[in-house]
Design a protein around this motif. Structure first.
Motif, PDB file in Angstrom:
ATOM      1  N   PHE A 183      -4.315  -6.152   1.681  1.00 18.24           N
ATOM      2  CA  PHE A 183      -5.113  -6.767   2.557  1.00 18.24           C
ATOM      3  C   PHE A 183      -4.987  -5.950   4.072  1.00 18.24           C
ATOM      4  CE2 PHE A 183      -6.126  -9.804   6.103  1.00 18.24           C
ATOM      5  CZ  PHE A 183      -7.347 -10.296   5.576  1.00 18.24           C
ATOM      6  N   ILE A 184      -3.934  -5.525   4.581  1.00 19.38           N
ATOM      7  CA  ILE A 184      -3.942  -4.965   5.895  1.00 19.38           C
ATOM      8  C   ILE A 184      -4.231  -3.508   5.766  1.00 19.38           C
ATOM      9  CG2 ILE A 184      -2.078  -4.222   7.565  1.00 19.38           C
ATOM     10  CD1 ILE A 184      -2.580  -7.344   7.195  1.00 19.38           C
ATOM     11  N   ALA A 185      -3.929  -2.902   4.698  1.00 18.78           N
ATOM     12  CA  ALA A 185      -4.358  -1.518   4.515  1.00 18.78           C
ATOM     13  C   ALA A 185      -5.881  -1.335   4.536  1.00 18.78           C
ATOM     14  CB  ALA A 185      -3.825  -0.572   3.254  1.00 18.78           C
ATOM     15  N   THR A 186      -6.548  -2.034   3.800  1.00 17.83           N
ATOM     16  CA  THR A 186      -7.937  -2.083   3.743  1.00 17.83           C
ATOM     17  C   THR A 186      -8.646  -2.697   4.829  1.00 17.83           C
ATOM     18  OG1 THR A 186      -7.985  -3.892   2.047  1.00 17.83           O
ATOM     19  CG2 THR A 186      -7.819  -2.009   1.057  1.00 17.83           C
ATOM     20  N   LEU A 187      -8.054  -3.600   5.546  1.00 12.92           N
ATOM     21  CA  LEU A 187      -8.674  -3.942   6.686  1.00 12.92           C
ATOM     22  C   LEU A 187      -8.762  -3.047   7.740  1.00 12.92           C
ATOM     23  CD1 LEU A 187      -9.953  -6.832   8.041  1.00 12.92           C
ATOM     24  CD2 LEU A 187      -7.412  -7.132   8.778  1.00 12.92           C
ATOM     25  N   ALA A 188      -7.516  -2.343   7.878  1.00 18.11           N
ATOM     26  CA  ALA A 188      -7.510  -1.239   8.902  1.00 18.11           C
ATOM     27  C   ALA A 188      -8.652  -0.212   8.491  1.00 18.11           C
ATOM     28  CB  ALA A 188      -6.312  -0.607   8.722  1.00 18.11           C
ATOM     29  N   MET A 189      -8.905   0.125   7.362  1.00 18.15           N
ATOM     30  CA  MET A 189      -9.975   1.022   6.852  1.00 18.15           C
ATOM     31  C   MET A 189     -11.266   0.601   7.305  1.00 18.15           C
ATOM     32  SD  MET A 189      -8.632   3.837   5.780  1.00 18.15           S
ATOM     33  CE  MET A 189      -7.183   3.743   7.151  1.00 18.15           C
ATOM     34  N   MET A 190     -11.474  -0.722   7.008  1.00 19.66           N
ATOM     35  CA  MET A 190     -12.850  -1.408   7.512  1.00 19.66           C
ATOM     36  C   MET A 190     -13.120  -1.095   8.776  1.00 19.66           C
ATOM     37  SD  MET A 190     -13.712  -5.440   7.152  1.00 19.66           S
ATOM     38  CE  MET A 190     -12.879  -5.737   8.597  1.00 19.66           C
ATOM     39  N   GLN A 223       0.499   2.475  -1.565  1.00 22.17           N
ATOM     40  CA  GLN A 223       1.568   2.707  -2.840  1.00 22.17           C
ATOM     41  C   GLN A 223       2.634   3.390  -2.154  1.00 22.17           C
ATOM     42  OE1 GLN A 223       1.871   1.830  -5.787  1.00 22.17           O
ATOM     43  NE2 GLN A 223       3.769   3.004  -5.883  1.00 22.17           N
ATOM     44  N   TYR A 224       2.517   4.414  -1.139  1.00 21.17           N
ATOM     45  CA  TYR A 224       3.720   5.175  -0.600  1.00 21.17           C
ATOM     46  C   TYR A 224       4.194   4.696   0.788  1.00 21.17           C
ATOM     47  CZ  TYR A 224       2.268   8.354  -4.389  1.00 21.17           C
ATOM     48  OH  TYR A 224       1.595   8.552  -5.562  1.00 21.17           O
ATOM     49  N   PHE A 225       3.313   4.077   1.509  1.00 21.73           N
ATOM     50  CA  PHE A 225       3.935   3.493   2.853  1.00 21.73           C
ATOM     51  C   PHE A 225       4.159   1.706   2.783  1.00 21.73           C
ATOM     52  CE2 PHE A 225       1.874   7.287   4.060  1.00 21.73           C
ATOM     53  CZ  PHE A 225       2.992   8.050   4.949  1.00 21.73           C
ATOM     54  N   HIS A 226       3.866   1.368   1.401  1.00 25.06           N
ATOM     55  CA  HIS A 226       4.015  -0.173   1.047  1.00 25.06           C
ATOM     56  C   HIS A 226       3.641  -0.955   1.957  1.00 25.06           C
ATOM     57  CE1 HIS A 226       6.834   1.485  -1.840  1.00 25.06           C
ATOM     58  NE2 HIS A 226       7.317   2.353  -0.727  1.00 25.06           N
ATOM     59  N   VAL A 227       2.322  -0.884   2.552  1.00 25.94           N
ATOM     60  CA  VAL A 227       1.664  -1.587   3.379  1.00 25.94           C
ATOM     61  C   VAL A 227       0.813  -2.596   2.371  1.00 25.94           C
ATOM     62  CG1 VAL A 227      -0.358  -1.732   5.048  1.00 25.94           C
ATOM     63  CG2 VAL A 227       1.229   0.171   5.249  1.00 25.94           C
ATOM     64  N   ALA A 236       2.536   4.290 -10.009  1.00 31.53           N
ATOM     65  CA  ALA A 236       1.885   4.609  -8.619  1.00 31.53           C
ATOM     66  C   ALA A 236       0.709   5.669  -8.973  1.00 31.53           C
ATOM     67  CB  ALA A 236       3.137   5.513  -8.155  1.00 31.53           C
ATOM     68  N   ALA A 237       0.524   6.357  -9.715  1.00 34.06           N
ATOM     69  CA  ALA A 237      -0.697   7.143  -9.973  1.00 34.06           C
ATOM     70  C   ALA A 237      -1.816   6.343 -10.139  1.00 34.06           C
ATOM     71  CB  ALA A 237      -0.621   8.400 -10.873  1.00 34.06           C
ATOM     72  N   THR A 238      -1.637   5.374 -10.845  1.00 28.88           N
ATOM     73  CA  THR A 238      -2.680   4.294 -11.220  1.00 28.88           C
ATOM     74  C   THR A 238      -3.316   3.605 -10.122  1.00 28.88           C
ATOM     75  OG1 THR A 238      -2.031   4.380 -13.736  1.00 28.88           O
ATOM     76  CG2 THR A 238      -3.585   2.724 -12.838  1.00 28.88           C
ATOM     77  N   LYS A 239      -2.353   2.984  -9.465  1.00 31.94           N
ATOM     78  CA  LYS A 239      -2.704   2.370  -8.202  1.00 31.94           C
ATOM     79  C   LYS A 239      -3.489   3.248  -7.149  1.00 31.94           C
ATOM     80  CE  LYS A 239      -0.296  -0.770  -6.577  1.00 31.94           C
ATOM     81  NZ  LYS A 239       0.890  -1.543  -5.854  1.00 31.94           N
ATOM     82  N   LEU A 240      -3.021   4.500  -7.188  1.00 28.28           N
ATOM     83  CA  LEU A 240      -3.892   5.486  -5.971  1.00 28.28           C
ATOM     84  C   LEU A 240      -5.220   5.508  -6.631  1.00 28.28           C
ATOM     85  CD1 LEU A 240      -3.873   7.137  -3.583  1.00 28.28           C
ATOM     86  CD2 LEU A 240      -2.535   9.097  -5.129  1.00 28.28           C
TER      87      LEU A 240
END
Length: 344
Positions: A139-146, A132-136, A234-238
Motif C-alpha cells: 500500500f505504501i510503496a505503490t502510494l509513493a509511486m502514485m 520485496q527487497y526493502f520490505h515496504v 521473490a522473483a515472482t512478486k517482482l
C-alpha cells in the motif's frame, strides 16, 4: 481381550453432503455472481430503456472499456499474491502525457508507444523492489509511486496535449466494422480491443498453464509455505508488479489512441476502478483465488453501469461512485462468507 472393531465413518448427509460437494467450487462463486449481475443488468437495461441487447451497444462497451480491462488484468496478478497497486492511474497519466509530448516533438509513434509501456514497466519494477527487497508495505510503496507519477505528469504538462488526427497512434483507436447490421447496429472493434483480448488470453495462459502462474496462486495462499516449497517467491512478486506497471503503460497507449489527447489529471481514481473490477470479478483481496476472466466481467459490469446511468438520465453522474461502492461492498461481504469455508 476383545478386539476393537473400527466402524467405517458414516457418509455425511443432507447439508453436510451438499457443502462437501460444493466446496471445490467455492472459489468460483464470486465470479459466477459477477456474471449473474452482468446478465441481470443487460436484462434490466433492455426492459427499462431498450437498445441494450444490440451489437452497437456491446461493441461500444468493449471499445470504451478496453483500457480498464488491460488495467484489471495487471491488478489481478498483484491481488492474487495478496498485494495491491495504487499507482496504475498515475502511471497512465505520466505515460500518456510523455508519449504525446514525444510524438508532437517529432518522435515516431512506433518508438513513443513502446516507451509509454516501458515507463509503466519502470514504475512497476520500482514498486516491486521496494516491496520485496526493502520490505515496504505494498500500500505504501505503490502510494509513493502514485504521487511520483502524478507529480511527473504535472511537471511535463498541465494543459491537454493532443496528437494529430493522422498520427499512427490514432490508428489504434480506429473503429473497424466486422459485421454490417441493420441501420447502425454494427459489430465494431478497434485495435485497442484486439490488444485487450490478447492481453487477457496471455494472462489466462500464464496464470493457469505456467509455473509462474502456479507460484502466484501459491504466494497468495501462503507466502511462507510457497517459500518452504522452494518456489521463486521473490522473483515472482517482482514480476507481478512489473506486469501491473507494464499493462498500465499499455492501457495508456490504448486510452490515448482512442481519445487522441493526454492530460496530467487523466486516470485519477482509475486504480480504484481497476481494483473494484478485480474484486467484483471474484478475486479474493487476501490473494490465492481468482480468475482473470472474472476481472474482465468485473470491468464490463462497471462499464455497463455507466451506460445504464447515462440512458436513465435521471441519475446524477456522481451516483456512479456510490453504486460502485455498494456493488463492491456486496462482493467483499460475499468473499468474507466464502473465505472461512474455503479454509475449512
Amino acid at each position: 481381550m476383545s478386539a476393537l472393531i473400527t466402524l467405517p465413518a458414516a457418509e455425511p448427509e443432507g447439508a453436510r453432503a451438499l457443502a462437501k460437494r460444493l466446496s471445490p467450487h467455492l472459489d468460483t462463486l464470486p465470479s459466477a455472481a459477477a456474471v449473474v449481475i452482468f446478465v441481470g443488468m443487460i436484462v434490466y437495461g433492455e426492459a427499462a430503456y431498450g437498445r441494450i441487447v444490440q451489437f452497437s451497444t456491446l461493441s461500444n462497451l468493449l471499445i470504451n472499456n478496453a483500457h480498464l480491462i488491460v488495467m484489471a488484468v495487471g491488478l489481478t496478478f498483484v491481488i492474487l499474491t495478496g498485494g495491491i497497486d495504487l499507482s496504475v492511474g498515475a502511471v497512465i497519466a505520466v505515460s500518456s502525457v510523455a508519449g504525446v509530448l514525444l510524438i508532437n516533438a517529432g518522435w515516431h509513434p512506433w518508438l513513443a508507444m513502446p516507451l509509454m509501456v516501458l515507463i509503466g514497466t519502470a514504475f512497476g519494477a520500482a514498486s516491486g523492489v521496494l516491496i520485496q527487497y526493502f520490505h515496504v508495505q505494498p500500500f505504501i510503496a505503490t502510494l509513493a509511486m502514485m504521487f511520483l507519477g502524478r507529480g511527473l505528469a504535472s511537471m511535463l504538462s498541465t494543459e491537454p496535449e493532443r496528437v494529430a488526427d493522422d498520427s499512427v497512434l490514432r490508428l489504434l483507436g480506429t473503429q473497424l466494422k466486422i459485421l454490417d447490421g441493420p441501420k447502425v447496429d454494427d459489430i465494431v472493434i478497434t485495435p485497442g480491443v484486439v490488444i485487450a483480448a490478447l492481453v487477457v488470453a496471455a494472462a489466462y495462459f500464464v496464470l493457469h498453464r505456467t509455473r509462474m502462474g502456479r507460484t502466484v496462486y501459491a504466494i497468495g495462499g501462503s507466502e511462507q509455505s510457497a517459500a518452504l516449497m522452494g518456489l521463486p517467491v521473490a522473483a515472482t512478486k517482482l514480476r507481478v508488479y512489473i506486469i501491473s506497471g507494464s499493462l498500465a503503460g499499455l492501457a495508456a497507449v490504448v486510452y490515448t489512441a482512442r481519445l487522441g489527447s493526454a492530460q496530467n489529471i487523466t486516470g485519477i481514481g482509475w486504480e480504484l476502478d481497476a481494483v473494484a473490477a478485480v474484486v467484483i470479478g471474484g478475486t479474493l483481496l487476501t490473494g490465492g483465488a481468482g480468475f482473470v476472466l472474472g476481472s474482465v466481467v468485473g470491468a464490463l459490469v462497471l462499464g455497463l453501469m455507466n451506460v445504464l446511468i447515462t440512458r436513465d438520465g435521471g441519475i446524477p453522474p456522481e451516483a456512479t461512485t456510490i453504486i460502485t461502492g455498494g456493488i463492491l461492498l456486496v462482493f467483499v461481504l460475499l468473499q468474507r462468507a466464502v473465505l472461512p469455508r474455503r479454509r475449512e
